[in-house]
Design a protein around this motif. Structure first.
Motif: not given
Length: 254
Positions: A145-171
């Protein structure tokens, strides 16, 4: 099972998930928290207030805000903008936010092991291995969906806050499809949300919530734990998934 949501319902859920994302992912700062307090942001929510946990979370958050407002001696007749400005200048409010910052760090970041980690890997990977297969799967979902976290490779992508933001994007994408009359695309995006919740959020959400409940010392973060859990549980019901309290697990209705 996928209950179709209309545009207004999707917009309401989208906003709530975005707020939940920020509550978990962003370190508390004086100005944003002042806006929350002055606007009484947690007095109500546009989606999910029928859920007991979400309602309890909002009550705790709004109660913390009321106490902070009173402690800062903001006049009752002050407008929201005036109240926020007074809070930013208040030493008492600065200390209240500093307490929140310390708690956020202790719960979700930790000098060593956080007391209520927000990382999926912490709960589901062997030995809580970071940057494992779950992180890779989540990262690929973002990239589709064209998203990439700001601190790629320095912070896990599976943070609940990030995942809720992603779900908001899908909505938001589903809402746009519904408004455009593309019901097939809307259904596909709903199915993607179902799969993402089922695979990456719901399996460990209850242990996370219980950890927050156990270790949080302020009503603010007790409220965050209950609000986030209740919000997700309410949204999962559109896919026929409910939380079984006795089993402490989410189950799909047959």
């Amino acid at each position: 099972m996928n209950t179709p949501f209309d545009s207004d319902t999707l917009a309401a859920a989208e906003v709530c998930f975005a707020v939940a994302s920020q509550l978990l992912y962003l370190e508390p700062e004086i100005a944003p928290v002042a806006e929350q307090v002055a606007s009484r942001q947690f007095a109500s929510a546009p989606f999910g207030e029928g859920n007991d946990d979400e309602r309890q979370g909002l009550h705790l958050l709004d109660g913390w805000c009321a106490v902070a407002l009173n402690a800062s001696e903001v006049p009752e007749e002050a407008s929201a903008d005036e109240a926020a400005a007074r809070l930013v200048e208040s030493p008492a409010f600065a200390e209240a936010v500093a307490e929140l910052r310390r708690e956020w760090l202790r719960l979700f970041v930790g000098l060593g092991t956080p007391e209520a980690s927000c990382l999926e890997s912490f709960y589901v990977e062997p030995n809580s291995h970071m940057f494992g297969k779950n992180v890779i799967a989540v990262r690929e979902a973002y990239r589709r969906h064209g998203l990439e976290i700001e601190r790629l490779h320095r912070e896990p992508d599976d943070h609940l806050g990030l995942m809720l933001g992603f779900l908001s994007r899908l909505m938001a994408e589903e809402r746009e499809a519904v408004e455009a009359g593309d019901m097939q695309q809307g259904a596909a995006l709903a199915d993607e949300q179902d799969a993402f919740l089922t695979e990456h959020v719901l399996p460990w959400l209850a242990p996370w919530r219980y950890a927050v409940e156990k270790y949080a010392r302020t009503d603010y973060y007790r409220g965050v734990g209950a609000f986030v859990f209740g919000l997700i549980a309410c949204y999962a019901e559109r896919f026929g998934i409910r939380f079984d309290g006795k089993a402490s697990a989410f189950k799909r209705r047959k």
